[in-house]
Design a protein around this motif. Structure first.
Motif, mmCIF file in Angstrom:
data_model
loop_
_atom_site.group_PDB
_atom_site.id
_atom_site.type_symbol
_atom_site.label_atom_id
_atom_site.label_comp_id
_atom_site.label_asym_id
_atom_site.label_seq_id
_atom_site.Cartn_x
_atom_site.Cartn_y
_atom_site.Cartn_z
ATOM 1 N N CYS A 138 22.350 28.652 13.583
ATOM 2 C CA CYS A 138 23.048 27.554 14.256
ATOM 3 C C CYS A 138 24.356 27.240 13.533
ATOM 4 C CB CYS A 138 22.152 26.324 14.310
ATOM 5 S SG CYS A 138 22.913 24.907 15.118
ATOM 6 N N MET A 193 28.216 27.458 14.760
ATOM 7 C CA MET A 193 29.161 26.346 14.642
ATOM 8 C C MET A 193 30.443 26.789 13.950
ATOM 9 S SD MET A 193 26.856 23.110 13.641
ATOM 10 C CE MET A 193 25.401 22.671 14.547
ATOM 11 N N GLY A 202 32.441 28.516 16.513
ATOM 12 C CA GLY A 202 33.066 27.525 17.384
ATOM 13 C C GLY A 202 34.270 26.863 16.740
ATOM 14 N N ASN A 203 34.174 26.589 15.444
ATOM 15 C CA ASN A 203 35.312 26.011 14.731
ATOM 16 C C ASN A 203 36.468 26.993 14.620
ATOM 17 O OD1 ASN A 203 34.472 23.337 14.159
ATOM 18 N ND2 ASN A 203 33.090 24.113 12.587
ATOM 19 N N ARG A 258 34.913 27.696 23.965
ATOM 20 C CA ARG A 258 34.409 26.929 22.818
ATOM 21 C C ARG A 258 33.109 26.202 23.162
ATOM 22 N NH1 ARG A 258 37.452 22.691 21.397
ATOM 23 N NH2 ARG A 258 38.932 22.837 23.086
ATOM 24 N N GLY A 316 29.480 26.798 21.491
ATOM 25 C CA GLY A 316 28.725 25.670 20.937
ATOM 26 C C GLY A 316 27.319 25.592 21.491
#
Length: 85
Positions: free
Chosen positions: A38, A42, A45-46, A65, A69
Protein backbone atom coordinates in the motif's frame (compact mmCIF):
# COMPACT_ATOMS: atom_id res chain seq x y z
CA UNK A 1 6.71 25.63 -1.77
CA UNK A 2 4.15 23.12 -3.06
CA UNK A 3 6.85 21.19 -4.91
CA UNK A 4 8.79 20.76 -1.67
CA UNK A 5 5.70 19.37 0.07
CA UNK A 6 4.99 16.98 -2.83
CA UNK A 7 8.59 15.78 -2.72
CA UNK A 8 8.55 15.30 1.07
CA UNK A 9 5.30 13.32 0.86
CA UNK A 10 6.82 11.04 -1.78
CA UNK A 11 9.98 10.50 0.27
CA UNK A 12 7.91 9.77 3.38
CA UNK A 13 5.77 7.18 1.55
CA UNK A 14 8.92 5.56 0.14
CA UNK A 15 10.54 5.45 3.57
CA UNK A 16 7.42 3.89 5.08
CA UNK A 17 7.26 1.29 2.30
CA UNK A 18 10.92 0.35 2.79
CA UNK A 19 10.66 0.14 6.57
CA UNK A 20 7.43 -1.87 6.57
CA UNK A 21 8.64 -4.29 3.89
CA UNK A 22 11.93 -4.73 5.74
CA UNK A 23 9.98 -5.52 8.90
CA UNK A 24 7.91 -8.03 6.91
CA UNK A 25 11.11 -9.70 5.72
CA UNK A 26 12.24 -10.15 9.32
CA UNK A 27 8.94 -11.24 10.91
CA UNK A 28 6.91 -12.73 8.02
CA UNK A 29 3.66 -11.18 9.30
CA UNK A 30 1.51 -11.03 6.17
CA UNK A 31 -0.30 -7.83 7.15
CA UNK A 32 3.03 -6.01 7.02
CA UNK A 33 3.41 -7.18 3.42
CA UNK A 34 0.04 -5.76 2.43
CA UNK A 35 0.77 -2.48 4.23
CA UNK A 36 4.15 -2.26 2.50
CA UNK A 37 2.50 -2.71 -0.89
CA UNK A 38 0.00 0.00 0.00
CA UNK A 39 2.78 2.45 0.88
CA UNK A 40 4.63 1.57 -2.33
CA UNK A 41 1.47 2.40 -4.26
CA UNK A 42 1.14 5.67 -2.35
CA UNK A 43 4.71 6.48 -3.36
CA UNK A 44 3.78 5.86 -6.99
CA UNK A 45 0.76 8.13 -6.59
CA UNK A 46 2.95 10.86 -5.13
CA UNK A 47 5.38 10.52 -8.02
CA UNK A 48 2.47 10.95 -10.42
CA UNK A 49 1.43 14.04 -8.48
CA UNK A 50 4.91 15.52 -8.92
CA UNK A 51 4.84 14.71 -12.63
CA UNK A 52 1.32 16.11 -12.99
CA UNK A 53 1.84 19.37 -11.12
CA UNK A 54 5.53 20.20 -11.64
CA UNK A 55 7.02 18.36 -14.61
CA UNK A 56 4.03 18.54 -16.99
CA UNK A 57 1.63 21.19 -15.63
CA UNK A 58 -0.29 21.39 -18.94
CA UNK A 59 -1.27 17.70 -18.81
CA UNK A 60 -4.10 16.54 -16.55
CA UNK A 61 -3.18 13.26 -14.85
CA UNK A 62 -5.76 13.48 -12.08
CA UNK A 63 -7.70 10.43 -13.29
CA UNK A 64 -4.52 8.34 -13.46
CA UNK A 65 -3.51 9.53 -9.99
CA UNK A 66 -6.90 8.56 -8.56
CA UNK A 67 -6.76 5.11 -10.17
CA UNK A 68 -3.25 4.54 -8.79
CA UNK A 69 -4.46 5.65 -5.35
CA UNK A 70 -7.33 3.19 -5.51
CA UNK A 71 -5.03 0.38 -6.63
CA UNK A 72 -2.64 1.30 -3.81
CA UNK A 73 -5.37 0.81 -1.21
CA UNK A 74 -6.60 -2.53 -2.55
CA UNK A 75 -3.75 -4.66 -1.06
CA UNK A 76 -4.31 -3.11 2.36
CA UNK A 77 -8.04 -3.73 2.09
CA UNK A 78 -7.39 -7.35 1.13
CA UNK A 79 -4.97 -7.78 4.02
CA UNK A 80 -7.36 -6.31 6.55
CA UNK A 81 -10.39 -8.29 5.40
CA UNK A 82 -9.09 -11.72 4.42
CA UNK A 83 -5.88 -12.22 6.39
CA UNK A 84 -6.26 -13.73 9.83
CA UNK A 85 -3.66 -14.40 12.50
Amino acid sequence: MASLIYFLCAITALACAVLVLRSYRNTRHRLLFWCGLCFAGMFAGNLLLIIDRIVMPDTDLSTVRLVVGLIALLPLLYGLVWEDE
